[in-house]
Write an enzyme that holds these catalytic residues in place. Structure first.
Site, short mmCIF file in Angstrom:
data_model
loop_
_atom_site.label_atom_id
_atom_site.label_comp_id
_atom_site.label_asym_id
_atom_site.label_seq_id
_atom_site.Cartn_x
_atom_site.Cartn_y
_atom_site.Cartn_z
N GLU A 245 -2.94 -9.12 4.23
CA GLU A 245 -3.61 -7.84 4.04
C GLU A 245 -4.83 -8.12 3.17
O GLU A 245 -4.70 -8.60 2.05
CB GLU A 245 -2.66 -6.85 3.38
CG GLU A 245 -3.24 -5.46 3.26
CD GLU A 245 -3.46 -5.06 1.82
OE1 GLU A 245 -4.66 -5.05 1.41
OE2 GLU A 245 -2.50 -4.78 1.12
N CYS A 282 -6.44 -1.69 -2.96
CA CYS A 282 -6.85 -2.12 -1.62
C CYS A 282 -7.28 -0.95 -0.75
O CYS A 282 -7.97 -1.15 0.26
CB CYS A 282 -5.73 -2.91 -0.95
SG CYS A 282 -4.11 -2.13 -1.06
#
Length: 531
Positions: A245, A282
């Protein structure tokens, strides 16, 4: 020796020993041994481990939060919430394992009359890949690190885990690792169920990815780091999957009607989402797409006032602070980009950065790669769009994202089907009239997206289906009943939901009584643990 730094002061913390070569080999050998150990294959025991780990992490809350606050500079309130999230996802994924909900059992019984040819008896389920390497994340020392979602989902899936602790918060990782190891022992699992290695440089991580005993890698971090790990894993004589990710701009798209109706409210929400915790999430919005004209100008003014009033934010490491400063300098040198907040030099020690707002033209977006890259920290760029065509081009040009958010009013909805479709094509999660920060741990969550947001767009690193990354399907054809895994046998001895001849069958009540069913290995007799 490894030396971490308190980012609030810039002072070095006590040194911590790194993993030796001999210790590294012992950890990986133990993981391989555990993968085939009958006690580790008992899903009930693994569920016990995750449940016990959650309870004992709560017991160690004071120590864990104190270490994490020193090593990350994140406030105790945020870290306390992150610890509870860590515990909850351990418990939820443990229940997934206990109920066998990750196995995706499918049975197609033999049919001699099937056309165009007779069908054999075919039974399929998912099995664990084997030992998994998990890289701890810098920005989530608990929920995405040693006992984070990758570790929990891999253990639930039946994979031993070897965590490469993040060097920015080593003491936090060591405390949590000790809790996990203890939970495994109490649950009756082999020592190799969970392992932890630690080093300050890249070499140990590279060695972990290269090692043939590792069957998959989970990573949360930068695009550069994720690409390097994926390339290394692909270059192995026997390549393995990497579930990385990586960076994301998480665009927020705002219609003129939304700005006219609740522009100040949107500005408040954006500032909180961009700047809180140093913008080191994120899912932080890095790009805002707003209409050109008076409404867009008003939004920029409102954002600039609010961001300029915020104190400099603590950043996690000196490298993150330096990278953020370099990125902002590069942005200011791009033609067509205007900085709307003043630079602010903090007189405080440590690693800090003032929130920054930029406005740029869509032509600059298409011409300059730096405008399409994540700036990890409290910064956001507003682009003005003049109509559907420009908005389409801008979203398409941004590339794959973890999330996209749309702010619109009911009177807009009839004309926005194209926008929702486009967001779904470029992002893993589409948020309406909200902000992408704050990712719920639930069955429906998707935390992942098209490249470069993640290396595997078909998977999530958050939620109950995160187990799917560490499993692969196996079909058994015309297998003798005695040699079938219990999950595939007639009579459904495990009480699972199964798809039999195309129809979903099972008993929810049976699932909750897994450990009392005849012929099923009993769970370990772990003592109750105070929460």
């Amino acid at each position: 020796m490894l030396t971490a730094t308190d980012p609030r002061t810039g002072r070095s913390l006590p040194q911590i020993a790194e993993t030796t070569a001999a210790e590294f080999d012992d950890v990986l050998d133990a993981a391989v041994s555990a993968a085939h150990d009958p006690s580790f294959l008992d899903a009930g025991r693994r569920a016990d481990m995750l449940r016990i780990a959650a309870a004992r992490l709560r017991d160690r809350k004071v120590d864990i939060l104190a270490a994490a606050e020193r090593e990350t500079g994140l406030p105790s309130g945020r870290l306390g919430g992150e610890l509870e999230r860590t515990c909850v996802q351990l418990e939820m994924l443990g229940e997934v394992a206990r109920r066998g909900e990750h196995l995706e059992v499918i049975i197609d019984r033999a049919d001699p009359d099937a056309q165009p040819i007779p069908r054999p008896d075919v039974r399929r389920m998912l099995i664990a890949l084997g030992p998994v390497a998990v890289f701890g994340a810098s920005n989530f020392p608990l929920a995405f690190s040693t006992a984070g979602g990758d570790t929990a989902s891999a253990l639930a899936a039946g994979c031993p885990v070897v965590v490469k602790g993040h060097p920015a918060h080593p003491q936090t990782g060591l405390i949590v690792a000790a809790v996990l190891a203890e939970a495994g022992r109490v649950a009756g699992l082999p020592a190799g169920a969970f392992g932890h290695v630690l080093a300050g440089g890249y070499e140990l991580g590279e060695q972990l990815v290269d090692d043939d005993r590792i069957e998959a890698v989970a990573f949360t971090g930068s695009l550069r780091g994720g690409k390097a790990i994926a390339a290394r894993a692909a270059a192995r004589p026997r390549p393995i999957p990497v579930y990385a990710e990586m960076g994301s701009l998480n665009p927020v798209i705002i219609t003129e009607a939304a700005l006219q109706t609740r522009g100040e409210e949107i500005a408040d929400g954006l500032v909180a989402s961009v700047a809180t915790f140093g913008g080191q999430l994120c899912t932080k919005p890095g790009v805002v797409l707003a209409p050109t004209g008076a409404a867009g100008d008003a939004l920029c003014s409102a954002l600039a006032r609010r961001l300029a009033d915020r104190a400099p934010e603590v950043l996690l490491t000196s490298a993150i602070a330096a990278g953020f400063a370099h990125g902002l300098t590069a942005l200011q040198e791009v033609a067509g980009v205007e900085r709307l907040t003043p630079p602010h030099e903090s007189a405080q020690a440590g690693f800090r950065a003032a929130p920054a707002l930029f406005r740029a033209s869509l032509s600059a977006l298409h011409e300059h790669v730096s405008l399409r890259e994540e700036h990890f920290g409290p910064a956001v760029i507003v682009f003005g769009y003049g109509g559907e065509g420009e908005l389409r081009d801008a979203l398409t040009g941004l590339g794959g994202q973890l999330s996209a958010a749309v702010h619109a009013e009911p009177r807009d909805y009839d004309g926005l089907a194209w926008l929702v479709d486009l967001c779904a094509r470029c992002a893993g999660r589409v948020v309406f009239n909200g902000y992408p920060t704050g990712v719920s741990v639930c069955w429906a969550m998707q935390h992942g997206g098209p490249y470069p947001a993640s290396s595997q767009a078909g998977h999530t690193s958050v939620g109950m289906t995160a187990t799917r990354r560490f499993l692969r399907p196996v079909a058994f054809q015309n297998a003798p009943a005695e040699l079938l895994p219990l999950a595939l046998r007639d009579g459904n001895p495990l009480g699972l939901w199964r798809r039999v001849n195309g129809k979903l069958t099972g008993s929810a009540a049976g699932q909750t009584e897994l450990d009392r069913r005849p012929g099923v290995p009993r769970r370990s007799a772990a003592p109750p643990v105070a929460r």
